[in-house]
Design an enzyme around this catalytic site. Sequence first.
Site, mmCIF file in Angstrom:
data_model
loop_
_atom_site.group_PDB
_atom_site.id
_atom_site.type_symbol
_atom_site.label_atom_id
_atom_site.label_comp_id
_atom_site.label_asym_id
_atom_site.label_seq_id
_atom_site.Cartn_x
_atom_site.Cartn_y
_atom_site.Cartn_z
ATOM 1 N N LEU A 59 0.830 -1.213 0.000
ATOM 2 C CA LEU A 59 0.000 0.000 0.000
ATOM 3 C C LEU A 59 0.861 1.258 0.000
ATOM 4 O O LEU A 59 0.466 2.299 -0.517
ATOM 5 C CB LEU A 59 -0.907 0.016 1.239
ATOM 6 C CG LEU A 59 -2.035 -1.001 1.263
ATOM 7 C CD1 LEU A 59 -2.660 -1.078 2.647
ATOM 8 C CD2 LEU A 59 -3.092 -0.650 0.226
ATOM 9 N N GLY A 60 2.007 1.186 0.634
ATOM 10 C CA GLY A 60 2.889 2.356 0.676
ATOM 11 C C GLY A 60 4.073 2.097 1.587
ATOM 12 O O GLY A 60 4.125 1.087 2.293
ATOM 13 N N GLY A 62 6.810 3.989 4.397
ATOM 14 C CA GLY A 62 7.105 5.129 5.253
ATOM 15 C C GLY A 62 8.536 5.015 5.743
ATOM 16 O O GLY A 62 9.260 4.102 5.341
ATOM 17 N N GLY A 65 9.014 1.577 7.624
ATOM 18 C CA GLY A 65 8.761 0.282 7.015
ATOM 19 C C GLY A 65 7.712 0.362 5.913
ATOM 20 O O GLY A 65 7.429 1.441 5.390
ATOM 21 N N VAL A 67 3.794 -0.955 4.239
ATOM 22 C CA VAL A 67 2.429 -1.290 4.649
ATOM 23 C C VAL A 67 1.779 -2.124 3.533
ATOM 24 O O VAL A 67 1.870 -1.773 2.354
ATOM 25 C CB VAL A 67 1.602 -0.005 4.915
ATOM 26 C CG1 VAL A 67 0.214 -0.353 5.429
ATOM 27 C CG2 VAL A 67 2.314 0.903 5.900
ATOM 28 N N ASP A 182 3.206 13.502 15.539
ATOM 29 C CA ASP A 182 3.471 13.482 14.090
ATOM 30 C C ASP A 182 2.198 13.751 13.283
ATOM 31 O O ASP A 182 1.935 13.085 12.282
ATOM 32 C CB ASP A 182 4.092 12.125 13.715
ATOM 33 C CG ASP A 182 4.970 12.227 12.471
ATOM 34 O OD1 ASP A 182 5.284 13.361 12.054
ATOM 35 O OD2 ASP A 182 5.337 11.168 11.925
#
Length: 482
Positions: A59-60, A62, A65, A67, A182
Site C-alpha cells: 500500500l505504501g 514510510g 517500514g 504497509v 506526528d
Amino acid sequence: MGYLSCNAETAIATCHSLDCELLTRKPRKKHPRRPFKIAEFSYSDLRSATNGFSDHNLLGKGSHGSVYKVHLQHNKLIAAVKKTKQTQHDTGGCTSTSPADNEVEILSHVYHPRIVNLLGFANDPDYRKLIVVEYMPNGTLYELLHGSGKPPGWVKRVRFVAQIARAAQFLHASNPPVIHRDIKSTNILIDSHFNARLSDFGLALRGHVEDVKVKCTPPAGTLGYLDPGYLAPGDLSTKSDVFSFGILLLEIISGRNAIDMNYSPSSVVDWAVPAINSGDFSGICDPRIGPLEDAEALRLIAVVAARCVRSTAAKRPGMAEVVECLNSAYKRLKAANIQIWNNFGRRVGRVGESSRVVRYELLDESTVRVGSRRNGKVSNVTGVETVNNNIGNRIGRSKSIGSSRETEFRPSDFGQNHLLWRVGLGRQINIERLSKSRSMGILHSTRLVNNNGVVRNPNGRKLEESNLLVDIRKKDPNGEIY
Ligand SMILES: Nc1ncnc2c1ncn2[C@@H]1O[C@H](COP(=O)(O)OP(=O)(O)OP(=O)(O)O)[C@@H](O)[C@H]1O
C-alpha cells in the site's frame, strides 16, 4: 527549522479566544468502546495472506517500514499490515522501544472512530512486531490536497480537519494523555465512508509530562510540522500537537505545503499568519477552489489556525477549543447549504414522485439538487436515489438532457457510492470528468458499468441501445465498484 524565526505571536494579537462558543459547551460524549478484541496473528498467516509481502499487496512505504493490504479471517476482514525495519529506537540512553512496539502499546490502550485503530499484531522470526490496523481505502489527505485529482471543496476540507481535531482532542483527554507528535497530512487516512482518521502512532507518547518515558524521549516529528519550542524532552506537551495541527489547518486552507520553496516566505506560518493578522483571510485560500463564501466561517478557521501556531505553547488553544471552532464553522457551511436548498425549492417547487426522469446539478460537494426532465424544474431529491459527498465534486450538469453532447462517467471517478444516471449510447460517448457547468439525467435501473467504463447488463453483456439507464451500485469492501 524555519519556524524558529516566525513571529506568529504578535501577528495574531487581535484574535479573540472566546469566539468559538466555549460558553455553550455541551456535556462530553461517552467514547465508544472497542467493538473487537485485539488479536495475536501468526506471522506465517500474515506472510501467506500478503503473498509473501509482495509488491502486489504493497500500500505504501514510510520511514519505518512498508504497509501491505491483507485479507484475513476467510476474506471477512480486510486490514493493513505494517512491517517495520528497525528493532531499536535511539532514545538517548533511556530504555528504548521500537516504533512498532510503541504503536502497539499505545493503540492497545486507545480506540476511537477517528483514528486508524489496532486490530492485532504478530511477531516475525526476528521478534520484530508487525502491526495490523484498519484498512483505509481512500488514500491520504496529502494525496487529496496535493495530488493531480480535483481538490476537495470547503465543506469536505472543514469536515476532515474537524474530524482530526476530534481525534487529537480524544487523545489529549485520555488518561494518561497521548501525544501523537506526528500530525501531518500524510498521516491522515480516508476511510470507506470518506471520514478522516489519524494514523501512524510510531512516535506517539503516552504518559504524563513528569513520567520517565516522556522525560527521556528526545524530540521527534516531521520538519515543517514540528513545534519550534520543542527542543528538549521537557518541552513536550499536548500543545506541540496543537502546533502541528495548526500547520495542517493552514495547509488545508491554502492548499500549499508546510514548507514550499515556490512561495516566499517558504514557511506556511510566515506566509499565512501576517495575512490573517491583517484580516486578509481570502488571500491565503487555495486558489484552486477560491475563498470560502461564508466570511465568518473562514475567519473562524483562519484565526484558530493562527492561534494554534503561536510560538509560545501556553498561548495556543487546547484541542477542545479548536474542535468547537471548527464545528461552528462546519455548522455554518452546512446551514448555508440547507438555505440554498430551501430557497431553490421555494422558487421552483417540488418534483412529484411520478417524475421518472430527473436531472441534478451540483451546489457543492455535499448537496445535489434534482429536477424533472419533463418540466425542467429542480427540487429536493425526494423519492430518488441521491449522490453523496464522495462523488459530489465530480458531478455536474450537462447542457441539457438528450442534447447531442453525451456524457459518461468512468466508474473510477466515483469512489464507492451509488449513482444513477442516464446515458445515450446512440452516438459516440465522450468520456470525461463532469464539471460544475454540466448536468445529466438520473435514474432507475440495475444495469452496471464495469471498471473499463463499458456499460453491461447484469448478465455481463455489453449494452448498445440508446437511452440506456445506468446504475452504479455500491462497491465491494475493497473500495471497488462491482
Ligand atoms: N491503514 C492503512 N490503510 C491503507 N493504507 C495505509 C494504511 N496505513 C498506511 N497506508 C499507506 O502506506 C503509506 C506508508 O504509511 P506509513 O504510516 O508507514 O508511513 P508515512 O506516514 O507515509 O510516512 P512516515 O512513517 O515516514 O511518516 C501511507 O502513506 C499510506 O499510503
